[in-house]
Scaffold this active site. Structure first.
Site, short mmCIF file in Angstrom:
data_model
loop_
_atom_site.label_atom_id
_atom_site.label_comp_id
_atom_site.label_asym_id
_atom_site.label_seq_id
_atom_site.Cartn_x
_atom_site.Cartn_y
_atom_site.Cartn_z
N LEU A 249 -0.83 1.22 2.38
CA LEU A 249 -0.71 2.18 1.29
C LEU A 249 -0.99 1.43 0.00
O LEU A 249 -0.56 0.29 -0.17
CB LEU A 249 0.69 2.80 1.25
CG LEU A 249 1.14 3.56 2.50
CD1 LEU A 249 2.59 4.00 2.34
CD2 LEU A 249 0.25 4.77 2.77
N GLU A 250 -1.68 2.06 -0.93
CA GLU A 250 -2.12 1.38 -2.15
C GLU A 250 -0.99 0.79 -2.97
O GLU A 250 -1.20 -0.08 -3.81
CB GLU A 250 -2.92 2.36 -3.00
CG GLU A 250 -2.10 3.52 -3.52
CD GLU A 250 -2.95 4.73 -3.88
OE1 GLU A 250 -2.88 5.16 -5.04
OE2 GLU A 250 -3.67 5.24 -3.02
#
Length: 536
Positions: free
Chosen positions: A325-326
């Site tokens: 996830l960023e």
């Protein structure tokens, strides 16, 4: 010794016209006590005012974070990446009450490091061909901003085009940790994310700005393990100590504190209840068929973040993937919804900006992203549509550099209903919003840039699958139970290229049982029934 400051006194000392930088991600990591004090001080006195606010990711869960200061005249300009969960901020932007620049989230995180080095800005090809490109909108996100200065510039280095995202000097940056010692050293042991607090602090110091930390605990000097210190004390000017973590320093929107989200407690994943078989799960199931063993994967907000992780966990293939996830999360089972950016049982939690290094440089194997509008050229809009000014977040950074992009979206929006039975889908009510439009309102993903760079791009819906070709969008698969003319072509604003080898989507996707992906990683190459055979 670092000094403690009262949040109200801090709010009083901020001069009008200051530039302040915020760190946070969605509903996590914001300095809520500080922001509450600034908002209250403005309501009582009218000061501080005319502030420029800089932030990388979204800064609210619909009620906290930046929403505390989302007031006309308090803020005059914002430079950020996402406001999807900040309705008051969106109202200011959409009503042209403030100047607004929207830049890719990864570029904003890396701009902090460029500023820490006293450079003129962040140089990158990311954003070329999108609304950030100065030949399009230059990242100017509303009418009020169009007449303002260009902060993104097109430059050429050795005959190659790049964008220069200009440095924005800060007067203050507000960072959040868990503990601070008497020397000002900060740790993040109870925080769910590390984010970019060190880079933000160093960026402020490079331009003479002040670094203010919000923390829960005060410790004696020389009691922290040196490797646990995330921000060293010489960078910190003062700290605000919270009184009530439940209202001023929540770990997540749903938790005051849970060891699960700080990585201190692992839970069994086999007991997670499977998500129901609905339209969103159908889309996610078709999307995960594009996975290959050992792939490094990114999940975007919306359908991907909500369903891909639960599906891969349900199918027992998480251990054969690297989900990211960023926000900096590696591994685990993503949470989704308004806690996007978190995961249970994460295998690693990295600094925000360092994960974007990998996204920009190596490029992940596959990313799953949402889509609000798609046009005949394969352009995608997720940032500004209708009256909603959402922002791009990390979407541009990730989709432009990923080796394969799979967009996941419902075919229509706003009221779409369908039933899924006996391996088929039946459209009961079409949505009011046509997502396949002749021309997107704003280019957040450039189909032209993608085809020029030979990108592998797919668009997955509950009833049809498309791929991007040099000639435009090509329909390659259709769901069982769907009529090509009635449910697809008659609803689109343009006619796609129709594959001569049009197939029916895998019927297993539409059955309320496991697809057993762990048993066969080549499931996506299975022979599918042709559409002509299915209707005859």
């Amino acid at each position: 010794m670092v000094k403690q400051i009262n949040a109200k006194d801090l709010a009083c000392e901020i001069p009008e016209g200051s530039t302040i930088a915020l760190v946070g991600f969605g509903g996590m990591g914001q300095c809520d006590k500080i922001l509450q004090a600034i908002g209250q001080q403005f309501k009582e006195t009218g000061y501080p005012n005319n502030l420029t606010v800089f932030h990388t990711a979204g800064q609210s869960d619909k009620s906290n974070g930046i929403e505390y200061i989302a007031e006309e005249r308090l803020i005059s300009r914002v430079i950020g990446g996402h406001w999807g969960l900040a309705p008051k901020m969106r109202k200011l932007i959409e009503g042209n009450k403030i100047v607004c620049y929207c830049w890719p989230q990864g570029q904003l995180t890396h701009l902090l490091r460029a500023m820490a080095n006293k450079l003129p800005g962040q140089i990158s090809p990311v954003g070329l061909g999108t609304f950030v490109d100065p030949r399009v909108d230059g990242g100017k996100f509303n009418e009020k901003t169009k007449s303002k200065e260009d902060l993104v510039k097109l430059i050429t280095i050795e005959k190659e085009e790049f964008l220069l995202y200009s440095s924005i000097p800060f007067d203050y940056v507000f960072i959040r940790g868990t503990s601070i010692d008497e020397n000002g050293n900060i740790t993040t042991e109870e925080e769910p994310l590390k984010l970019e607090i060190l880079s933000a602090a160093q960026a402020a110091k490079a331009y003479g700005g002040k670094v203010i930390a919000q923390v829960k605990y005060l410790a004696k000097k020389e009691t922290f393990h040196p490797k646990d210190i995330v921000v060293p004390g010489y960078l910190v000017d003062a700290y605000v100590l919270v009184d009530d973590p439940a209202t001023e320093h929540r770990q997540t929107p749903s938790e005051v504190y849970s060891p699960i989200f700080s990585g201190d407690l692992r839970t069994q994943t086999g007991n997670f209840k499977p998500i129901p078989l609905d339209i969103r799960k159908i889309i996610g199931r078709r999307a995960v068929q594009e996975l290959t063993k050992n792939a490094v994967v990114n999940l975007g907000i919306g359908i991907p973040g909500d369903v891909i992780g639960p599906i891969t966990n349900e199918e027992g293939i998480n251990q054969d993937l690297v989900l990211t996830l960023e926000s900096g999360i590696i591994g685990g089972v993503p949470i989704g919804a308004n806690e996007f950016g978190l995961a249970r049982n994460a295998s690693a939690i990295l600094e925000h900006e360092y994960l974007f290094d990998y996204y920009h440089g190596a490029g992940i194997d596959i990313t799953f992203m949402g889509a609000a509008e798609i046009d005949c050229l394969g352009n995608v809009n997720v940032s500004k549509f209708g009256e909603r000014t959402v922002g791009c977040g990390g979407f541009i950074d990730i989709t432009q550099t990923a080796k394969k992009v799979v967009f996941c979206t419902t075919f229509t929006g706003g009221g779409l209903r369908a039933s899924i039975e006996n391996g088929k889908i039946d459209i009961l009510q079409e949505g009011r919003i046509n997502k396949f439009t002749e021309k997107v309102s704003q280019i957040t993903f450039s189909g032209e840039f993608a085809t020029e760079h030979l990108k592998n791009v797919m668009y997955v819906t509950e009833r049809a699958v498309f791929i991007l070709t040099k000639e435009g969008l090509m329909l390659t698969e259709i769901a069982p139970g769907i009529d090509l003319e009635k449910h697809i072509l008659n609803i689109m604003d343009f006619k796609p290229i129709i594959s001569k080898d049009l197939k029916v989507m895998d019927v297993q996707i539409f059955k309320d049982q496991l697809m057993n992906l762990h048993e066969n990683w080549t499931v996506k190459n299975h022979e599918k029934q042709s559409y002509s055979e299915a209707i005859n």
